[in-house]
Motif scaffolding. Structure first.
Motif, PDB file in Angstrom:
ATOM      1  N   PRO A 214       0.775  -1.249   0.000  1.00  0.00           N
ATOM      2  CA  PRO A 214       0.000   0.000   0.000  1.00  0.00           C
ATOM      3  C   PRO A 214       0.803   1.295   0.000  1.00  0.00           C
ATOM      4  O   PRO A 214       0.350   2.291  -0.585  1.00  0.00           O
ATOM      5  CB  PRO A 214      -0.856  -0.138   1.261  1.00  0.00           C
ATOM      6  CG  PRO A 214      -1.064  -1.605   1.409  1.00  0.00           C
ATOM      7  CD  PRO A 214       0.224  -2.228   0.966  1.00  0.00           C
ATOM      8  N   GLY A 271      -2.935  -2.989  -7.687  1.00  0.00           N
ATOM      9  CA  GLY A 271      -3.655  -3.658  -6.605  1.00  0.00           C
ATOM     10  C   GLY A 271      -4.454  -4.853  -7.104  1.00  0.00           C
ATOM     11  O   GLY A 271      -4.484  -5.907  -6.457  1.00  0.00           O
ATOM     12  N   ARG A 274      -2.029  -7.597  -7.885  1.00  0.00           N
ATOM     13  CA  ARG A 274      -1.421  -8.144  -6.661  1.00  0.00           C
ATOM     14  C   ARG A 274      -2.370  -9.080  -5.926  1.00  0.00           C
ATOM     15  O   ARG A 274      -1.975 -10.171  -5.486  1.00  0.00           O
ATOM     16  CB  ARG A 274      -1.005  -6.988  -5.750  1.00  0.00           C
ATOM     17  CG  ARG A 274      -0.294  -7.377  -4.473  1.00  0.00           C
ATOM     18  CD  ARG A 274       0.160  -6.114  -3.752  1.00  0.00           C
ATOM     19  NE  ARG A 274       1.014  -6.406  -2.616  1.00  0.00           N
ATOM     20  CZ  ARG A 274       0.628  -6.342  -1.344  1.00  0.00           C
ATOM     21  NH1 ARG A 274      -0.602  -5.975  -1.055  1.00  0.00           N
ATOM     22  NH2 ARG A 274       1.479  -6.617  -0.369  1.00  0.00           N
ATOM     23  N   HIS A 275      -3.623  -8.667  -5.765  1.00  0.00           N
ATOM     24  CA  HIS A 275      -4.543  -9.414  -4.909  1.00  0.00           C
ATOM     25  C   HIS A 275      -5.410 -10.427  -5.659  1.00  0.00           C
ATOM     26  O   HIS A 275      -5.775 -11.454  -5.085  1.00  0.00           O
ATOM     27  CB  HIS A 275      -5.430  -8.442  -4.139  1.00  0.00           C
ATOM     28  CG  HIS A 275      -4.682  -7.560  -3.199  1.00  0.00           C
ATOM     29  ND1 HIS A 275      -4.033  -8.048  -2.083  1.00  0.00           N
ATOM     30  CD2 HIS A 275      -4.446  -6.214  -3.210  1.00  0.00           C
ATOM     31  CE1 HIS A 275      -3.451  -7.048  -1.436  1.00  0.00           C
ATOM     32  NE2 HIS A 275      -3.678  -5.935  -2.111  1.00  0.00           N
TER      33      HIS A 275
END
Length: 358
Positions: A214, A271, A274-275
């Protein structure tokens, strides 16, 4: 036994507390400022209370950590992955000061600016030396990460508060004008340096999904607070330093707003990759506040820039983004509030498993 276990857990939490937890103060304070700007007074005051309470609590916990666990505290200062997080104290202090200045509490805001200014100077020399330049291990570039942009945010936060207090500073107006221009200019150069270091780290070293955490959102937040500081400087009364740079500051602020806008889809895409594609678990961690603050700062910067440079579209984008920032803040705050219960449930499950095995 339960009280003893609880005491051990509390001490362990304080010992390992990330130095960047003041990002919660930053995120809450900037949302309070934004809600005040669009006239949502009740929510703005509520967020101010949370911001001030979080600031005082973190101040106590940080002091406790420094006194009781000084070696861990100093280890963080020497760690290039965590050292720059200490600048969240500077930025958090200044965001709270800026919010208090909105209420007309100029004395309190001035005191906080003094505290933050001293911390900015001390940390501005200590952290780069202890965490980067003074290390014998080389290369250090592999440790560059999104937290390095917090140094930029801290510098620009000084400019924001100095510009906010300048109209009511009396004989000190010229001094505050110089401080605002100085810290804003330093922040510009620091952004360039941090951008180069982090870009080289991304291109030259192995990059795992876990590495794109983050705090990389701070790269956008640093742009946004540069815009806000610039907009506040443009609104300042005439002073030799301001008159000489007003046009330059206004133009550069617009450019930084454009770059911050460009960064948002990139950070969202990272993001998602990544997730969802690489399946890195999305769990609460203190660094999630490093998403809430940049989104809120982008919103407030847009609102201010729209007013200062007569750019209504930028102001409208900022207003819409402010509500999105509130949603992000609520999600992170809820995840933080649930964390102790989740940890307790994990411990209970572990005990049941041990008893079943026995």
């Amino acid at each position: 036994m339960m009280a003893s276990e609880r005491s051990v857990r509390v001490r362990a939490a304080v010992r390992t507390m990330p130095p960047g937890y003041f990002a919660m103060v930053m995120a809450t304070g900037i949302l309070s400022i934004g809600m005040n700007l669009i006239g949502v007074a009740g929510l703005s005051y509520a967020l101010l209370v949370v911001c001030a309470g979080a600031y005082l609590a973190l101040l106590v916990l940080t002091t406790w950590r420094f006194v009781a666990f000084r070696s861990d505290f100093l280890d963080d200062l020497h760690d290039p992955n965590r050292g720059f997080q200490f600048f969240t104290f500077v930025a958090g202090t200044n965001v709270l000061a800026a919010r208090l200045a909105v209420e007309g509490w100029f004395l309190a805001a001035t005191v906080l600016l003094g505290v933050a200014g001293v911390a900015w100077v001390v940390l501005g020399y200590a952290v780069p030396w202890l965490a980067v330049l003074g290390r014998t291990a080389r290369p250090v570039l592999g440790s560059a990460n999104g937290t390095w942009f917090i140094w930029v945010v801290a510098s620009q936060s000084v400019a924001v508060v100095a510009a906010a207090l300048e109209p009511v500073a009396g004989d000190a107006r010229a001094l505050l004008a110089v401080l605002a221009i100085l810290s804003w200019s330093v922040g510009i150069f620091l952004y360039g340096a941090a951008g180069v270091f982090v870009s080289l780290r991304l291109m030259l070293y192995t990059l795992r999904p876990e590495d794109l955490d983050p705090p990389y959102w701070v790269s956008m937040g640093a742009c946004a607070i540069t815009v806000l500081a610039g907009a506040r400087i443009v609104e300042m009364a005439d002073a030799p330093m301001v008159s000489a740079t007003r046009g330059l500051v206004g133009g550069i602020s617009v450019m930084f707003w454009a770059f911050a806008t460009w960064l948002i889809p990139v950070l969202i895409a990272v993001g998602i990759w990544r997730h969802f594609k690489r399946h890195v678990p999305l769990r609460y961690q203190a660094t999630l506040w490093s998403i809430a603050f940049p989104v809120g700062m982008y919103a407030v910067a847009g609102i201010y820039l729209g007013q200062a440079d007569t750019l209504p579209l930028v102001g409208q984008i900022g207003t819409v983004t402010l509500w999105a920032a509130l949603v992000v803040w609520l999600l992170v705050f809820t995840a933080m509030a649930r964390q102790p219960f989740r940890a307790g449930r994990v411990r209970r499950d572990a005990r049941r498993h041990e008893n079943a095995v026995q």
